[in-house]
Design an enzyme around this catalytic site. Structure first.
Site, PDB file in Angstrom:
ATOM      1  N   ARG A  27      -8.849  -0.487   4.462  1.00 23.33           N
ATOM      2  CA  ARG A  27      -8.004   0.642   3.734  1.00 23.33           C
ATOM      3  C   ARG A  27      -6.530   0.024   3.339  1.00 23.33           C
ATOM      4  O   ARG A  27      -6.035   0.603   2.513  1.00 23.33           O
ATOM      5  CB  ARG A  27      -7.749   1.688   4.838  1.00 23.33           C
ATOM      6  CG  ARG A  27      -8.884   2.507   5.198  1.00 23.33           C
ATOM      7  CD  ARG A  27      -8.632   3.746   6.020  1.00 23.33           C
ATOM      8  NE  ARG A  27      -7.844   4.548   5.412  1.00 23.33           N
ATOM      9  CZ  ARG A  27      -7.265   5.761   5.674  1.00 23.33           C
ATOM     10  NH1 ARG A  27      -7.607   6.218   6.815  1.00 23.33           N
ATOM     11  NH2 ARG A  27      -6.251   6.268   5.033  1.00 23.33           N
ATOM     12  N   ASP A  74       4.456   0.343  11.943  1.00 25.27           N
ATOM     13  CA  ASP A  74       3.466  -0.241  11.094  1.00 25.27           C
ATOM     14  C   ASP A  74       3.107  -1.781  11.750  1.00 25.27           C
ATOM     15  O   ASP A  74       2.153  -2.299  11.381  1.00 25.27           O
ATOM     16  CB  ASP A  74       3.312  -0.251   9.957  1.00 25.27           C
ATOM     17  CG  ASP A  74       2.990   1.399   9.151  1.00 25.27           C
ATOM     18  OD1 ASP A  74       2.703   2.206   9.941  1.00 25.27           O
ATOM     19  OD2 ASP A  74       3.208   1.465   8.176  1.00 25.27           O
ATOM     20  N   ARG A 132       0.911  14.272  13.212  1.00 22.66           N
ATOM     21  CA  ARG A 132       1.211  14.164  11.816  1.00 22.66           C
ATOM     22  C   ARG A 132       1.239  15.443  11.303  1.00 22.66           C
ATOM     23  O   ARG A 132       0.464  15.574  10.098  1.00 22.66           O
ATOM     24  CB  ARG A 132       0.328  13.083  11.379  1.00 22.66           C
ATOM     25  CG  ARG A 132       0.492  11.650  11.900  1.00 22.66           C
ATOM     26  CD  ARG A 132      -0.288  10.644  11.430  1.00 22.66           C
ATOM     27  NE  ARG A 132       0.406  10.115  10.192  1.00 22.66           N
ATOM     28  CZ  ARG A 132       0.077   9.125   9.317  1.00 22.66           C
ATOM     29  NH1 ARG A 132      -1.402   8.825   9.529  1.00 22.66           N
ATOM     30  NH2 ARG A 132       0.571   8.631   8.329  1.00 22.66           N
ATOM     31  N   CYS A 183      -5.047  13.074  13.344  1.00 20.46           N
ATOM     32  CA  CYS A 183      -5.061  11.652  12.809  1.00 20.46           C
ATOM     33  C   CYS A 183      -5.267  10.877  14.361  1.00 20.46           C
ATOM     34  O   CYS A 183      -4.604  11.101  15.215  1.00 20.46           O
ATOM     35  CB  CYS A 183      -3.849  11.340  11.942  1.00 20.46           C
ATOM     36  SG  CYS A 183      -3.700   9.744  11.732  1.00 20.46           S
ATOM     37  N   ARG A 193      -4.788  10.843   4.456  1.00 21.69           N
ATOM     38  CA  ARG A 193      -3.887  11.732   4.583  1.00 21.69           C
ATOM     39  C   ARG A 193      -2.744  11.624   3.538  1.00 21.69           C
ATOM     40  O   ARG A 193      -2.081  12.514   3.146  1.00 21.69           O
ATOM     41  CB  ARG A 193      -3.137  11.448   5.719  1.00 21.69           C
ATOM     42  CG  ARG A 193      -3.972  11.638   6.955  1.00 21.69           C
ATOM     43  CD  ARG A 193      -3.045  11.294   8.163  1.00 21.69           C
ATOM     44  NE  ARG A 193      -1.884  12.066   8.443  1.00 21.69           N
ATOM     45  CZ  ARG A 193      -1.995  13.361   8.936  1.00 21.69           C
ATOM     46  NH1 ARG A 193      -3.226  13.740   9.204  1.00 21.69           N
ATOM     47  NH2 ARG A 193      -0.917  14.211   8.974  1.00 21.69           N
ATOM     48  N   ASP A 205       4.747  19.921   7.985  1.00 18.29           N
ATOM     49  CA  ASP A 205       5.644  21.025   7.998  1.00 18.29           C
ATOM     50  C   ASP A 205       6.968  20.731   7.093  1.00 18.29           C
ATOM     51  O   ASP A 205       7.407  21.836   6.554  1.00 18.29           O
ATOM     52  CB  ASP A 205       6.034  21.516   9.353  1.00 18.29           C
ATOM     53  CG  ASP A 205       6.556  20.595  10.127  1.00 18.29           C
ATOM     54  OD1 ASP A 205       6.051  19.271  10.454  1.00 18.29           O
ATOM     55  OD2 ASP A 205       7.803  20.816  10.699  1.00 18.29           O
ATOM     56  N   LYS A 229       0.978  -1.329   0.158  1.00 19.37           N
ATOM     57  CA  LYS A 229       0.132   0.058  -0.051  1.00 19.37           C
ATOM     58  C   LYS A 229       1.032   1.262   0.043  1.00 19.37           C
ATOM     59  O   LYS A 229       0.447   2.211  -0.833  1.00 19.37           O
ATOM     60  CB  LYS A 229      -0.773   0.030   1.189  1.00 19.37           C
ATOM     61  CG  LYS A 229      -1.491   1.540   1.593  1.00 19.37           C
ATOM     62  CD  LYS A 229      -2.514   1.186   2.852  1.00 19.37           C
ATOM     63  CE  LYS A 229      -1.509   1.475   4.225  1.00 19.37           C
ATOM     64  NZ  LYS A 229      -1.455   3.050   4.375  1.00 19.37           N
ATOM     65  N   ASN A 230       1.943   1.264   1.124  1.00 19.73           N
ATOM     66  CA  ASN A 230       2.567   2.431   1.058  1.00 19.73           C
ATOM     67  C   ASN A 230       3.563   2.706  -0.012  1.00 19.73           C
ATOM     68  O   ASN A 230       4.213   3.897   0.035  1.00 19.73           O
ATOM     69  CB  ASN A 230       3.226   2.531   2.576  1.00 19.73           C
ATOM     70  CG  ASN A 230       2.173   2.616   3.664  1.00 19.73           C
ATOM     71  OD1 ASN A 230       1.092   3.064   3.230  1.00 19.73           O
ATOM     72  ND2 ASN A 230       2.663   2.617   4.857  1.00 19.73           N
TER      73      ASN A 230
HETATM   74  N1  EPU Z   1       6.420  14.400  10.955  1.00 20.25           N
HETATM   75  C1  EPU Z   1       6.510  15.810  11.328  1.00 20.25           C
HETATM   76  N2  EPU Z   1       6.398  16.869  10.236  1.00 20.25           N
HETATM   77  C2  EPU Z   1       6.415  16.325   8.920  1.00 20.25           C
HETATM   78  C3  EPU Z   1       6.160  14.860   8.598  1.00 20.25           C
HETATM   79  C4  EPU Z   1       6.223  14.089   9.661  1.00 20.25           C
HETATM   80  O1  EPU Z   1       6.604  16.413  12.224  1.00 20.25           O
HETATM   81  O2  EPU Z   1       6.305  17.266   8.012  1.00 20.25           O
HETATM   82  C5  EPU Z   1       6.520  13.524  12.094  1.00 20.25           C
HETATM   83  C6  EPU Z   1       5.088  12.699  12.166  1.00 20.25           C
HETATM   84  O3  EPU Z   1       4.205  13.483  12.907  1.00 20.25           O
HETATM   85  C7  EPU Z   1       5.850  11.332  12.656  1.00 20.25           C
HETATM   86  C8  EPU Z   1       6.967  11.165  12.410  1.00 20.25           C
HETATM   87  O4  EPU Z   1       7.621  12.476  11.683  1.00 20.25           O
HETATM   88  O5  EPU Z   1       5.810  11.629  14.306  1.00 20.25           O
HETATM   89  C9  EPU Z   1       7.134  10.303  11.184  1.00 20.25           C
HETATM   90  O6  EPU Z   1       6.029  10.598  10.081  1.00 20.25           O
HETATM   91  P1  EPU Z   1       6.204  10.193   8.573  1.00 20.25           P
HETATM   92  O7  EPU Z   1       5.966  11.399   7.775  1.00 20.25           O
HETATM   93  O8  EPU Z   1       7.355   9.206   8.193  1.00 20.25           O
HETATM   94  O9  EPU Z   1       4.822   9.308   8.534  1.00 20.25           O
HETATM   95  P2  EPU Z   1       4.117   9.489   7.274  1.00 20.25           P
HETATM   96  O10 EPU Z   1       4.686   9.675   6.084  1.00 20.25           O
HETATM   97  O11 EPU Z   1       2.738  10.269   7.234  1.00 20.25           O
HETATM   98  C10 EPU Z   1       4.089   6.906   6.706  1.00 20.25           C
HETATM   99  C11 EPU Z   1       3.210   5.815   6.363  1.00 20.25           C
HETATM  100  C12 EPU Z   1       2.538   5.399   7.718  1.00 20.25           C
HETATM  101  C13 EPU Z   1       3.573   4.786   8.555  1.00 20.25           C
HETATM  102  C14 EPU Z   1       4.819   6.017   8.639  1.00 20.25           C
HETATM  103  C15 EPU Z   1       6.156   5.673   9.367  1.00 20.25           C
HETATM  104  C16 EPU Z   1       2.386   6.193   4.190  1.00 20.25           C
HETATM  105  C17 EPU Z   1       1.255   6.429   3.139  1.00 20.25           C
HETATM  106  N3  EPU Z   1       2.246   6.090   5.403  1.00 20.25           N
HETATM  107  O12 EPU Z   1       3.250   8.031   7.341  1.00 20.25           O
HETATM  108  O13 EPU Z   1       1.703   4.118   7.312  1.00 20.25           O
HETATM  109  O14 EPU Z   1       3.439   4.528   9.723  1.00 20.25           O
HETATM  110  O15 EPU Z   1       5.345   6.701   7.227  1.00 20.25           O
HETATM  111  O16 EPU Z   1       6.746   4.616   9.111  1.00 20.25           O
HETATM  112  O17 EPU Z   1       3.377   5.700   3.693  1.00 20.25           O
HETATM  113  C18 EPU Z   1       0.132   2.441   7.820  1.00 20.25           C
HETATM  114  O18 EPU Z   1       0.281   2.103   6.703  1.00 20.25           O
HETATM  115  O19 EPU Z   1      -0.800   2.243   8.769  1.00 20.25           O
HETATM  116  C19 EPU Z   1       0.567   3.962   8.225  1.00 20.25           C
HETATM  117  C20 EPU Z   1       0.150   4.838   9.170  1.00 20.25           C
END
Ligand code: EPU
Length: 424
Positions: free
Chosen positions: A404, A312, A125, A120, A96, A128, A22-23
């Site tokens: 999902r 995850d 999340r 969320c 998201r 920024d 998925k990701n």
């Molecule tokens: N963060 C910030 N600012 C940003 C981006 C991230 O503070 O601009 C923080 C987040 O709040 C979090 C940490 O950095 O505390 C890591 O977040 P990340 O951005 O890596 O998460 P994501 O990209 O939103 C993806 C996966 C998630 C998975 C995370 C961590 C996708 C679509 N989603 O989310 O998948 O848990 O990386 O590996 O790729 C799931 O599949 O169940 C899922 C939640």
């Protein structure tokens, strides 16, 4: 709302085929926005988030076709005639990952309007870092009426290559900036880049489309921008989280399962912990034969960015610990609120306490079936595992969270001998 009803206690036995990730699929679908030629994808998982992303892309003007009738894993996307650069609040609040259209739309169309995701269930999340990176590439970005409104400022309309160091490792942040950088003028360096295999898979597709990227798989991606990208074909990498979820199910219920079409090389941290828990595994290039005799042993673990133990998989391994011999501590370092499954597992008879970002599980010999509620995707998977290990009947409500991210989970479990049904 659909529910899953199961009667626990049957060891799993047989073979399961793992779907595409998925990701990886979500950013890969967005990458089609970067060019005006068709992108052919295989091994796209047929799950709700993918359907949502396809709907968003269609709203933007992408044509989506399925060349083989009855096979939704083979998708052709064509973004030749984009008619909008907007992702509405309605779409982003449902998923998201819609934020992943921001980078490619800005790079190709020179402007984009994407709703700012709200909070969320698993944490705040923020996005920024996505915004900071795009600003460094010369975008003018304003937050207005809940929307990120972004425009390029150069005479040519192209983003400019830049050196970007994100404050933390972010998966979709790296993906957004990587996609944006492929069409920028000059070189972009992404430091502190996420090394998740899904980022690598996206980069592989971008290279097939003509992007110039080095450092794939490392935390330093160097992208030399090109003027145009072109048509390409790609097969999405296997879902390491789906594979890990089935491995945890075997560890919790016992039995023997051949997990096929997976990528064991992306599952090292998960396999290390499951071996410690007593799961025996024989590993081939794209399969794992897992067998479990007796009760699992409790294992301590801590989530972190790849290649460490994935957030995850936290809930699913916690379900194994719930019935394991001994006590364990589980520390969640990525998301601040990703323990919502704990209260539900305790309703099944688990003995788990939360202290800050650590859960302390005292393994119990038996769980007993109950009605529980899914709160997010991986929490749902952990409750299914716990329910399959519990005595008696368990019902998991709000199963739309599971849909999902898992491609026909209950059908796959049924083929492994589990007593599980979807109740409409
Ligand atoms: N963060 C910030 N600012 C940003 C981006 C991230 O503070 O601009 C923080 C987040 O709040 C979090 C940490 O950095 O505390 C890591 O977040 P990340 O951005 O890596 O998460 P994501 O990209 O939103 C993806 C996966 C998630 C998975 C995370 C961590 C996708 C679509 N989603 O989310 O998948 O848990 O990386 O590996 O790729 C799931 O599949 O169940 C899922 C939640």
């Amino acid at each position: 709302m659909d529910k899953l009803r199961m009667v626990g206690g049957t060891p799993l036995k047989g073979e399961v085929i793992i779907a595409g990730a998925k990701n990886a699929a979500l950013p890969i679908l967005c990458a089609c926005l970067l060019c005006d030629e068709p992108i052919t994808l295989r091994n796209v998982p047929d799950l709700q988030d993918v359907r949502t992303m396809l709907k968003l892309l269609q709203e933007i003007g992408v044509t989506v076709s399925f060349p083989d009738a009855d096979n939704r894993n083979h998708v052709v996307l064509n973004a030749a005639n984009i008619k909008s650069s907007e992702a509405t609040y309605e779409m982003v609040k449902t998923m998201r990952a819609s934020i992943l259209v921001l980078g490619p739309l800005l790079a190709r169309m020179h402007s984009a309007k994407v709703s700012l995701p709200g909070g969320c269930a698993i944490g705040a999340r923020p996005v920024d870092q996505h915004i900071k990176g795009l600003k460094a590439m010369g975008a003018d970005i304003k937050i207005k009426s809940g929307y990120i409104q972004a425009e390029t400022q150069s005479v040519t309309g192209r983003l400019q290559g830049a050196s970007i160091l994100t404050d933390m490792i972010t998966v979709t942040g790296t993906e957004n900036l990587l996609m944006a950088a492929t069409l920028a003028s000059g070189t972009t360096i992404l430091e502190n880049a996420a090394r998740e295999p899904e980022v690598g898979d996206l980069a592989e597709l971008l290279v097939k489309m003509g992007a110039k990227i080095t450092g794939i798989g490392s935390d330093r991606l160097v992208i030399e921008g090109v003027e145009k990208l072109h048509s390409a074909e790609h097969s999405v990498i296997a879902d390491r989280i789906e594979a890990g979820t089935f491995l945890c199910a075997v560890a919790a219920t016992g039995g023997e399962v051949l997990v096929k079409h997976c990528r064991p090389d992306t599952l090292d941290a998960v396999m290390v912990k499951l071996r410690e828990a007593g799961l025996e595994m024989e590993v081939g290039s794209d399969w794992i034969r897992a067998s479990m005799k007796g009760r699992p042993k409790a294992v301590n673990f801590r989530t972190s960015e790849y290649p460490a133990f994935p957030t995850d998989m936290q809930a699913q391994l916690m379900a194994v610990n719930a019935i394991a011999e001994g006590n364990s501590t589980i520390t969640e370092t990525i998301f601040e609120n990703r323990f919502m499954h704990v209260q539900e597992m305790n309703r099944l008879g688990a003995d788990i306490a939360i202290e800050g970002n650590t859960a302390i599980a005292q393994g119990v010999e038996k769980l007993s079936g109950a009605i529980v509620m899914a709160t997010d995707l991986r929490a749902s998977a952990s409750l299914v595992i716990a329910g399959l290990a519990a005595q008696g009947e368990t019902q998991v409500d709000r199963i739309y969270h599971l849909d999902r991210g898992y491609d026909r989970m209950e059908q796959k479990l049924t083929l492994l001998g589990a007593n599980i049904q979807r109740v409409k």
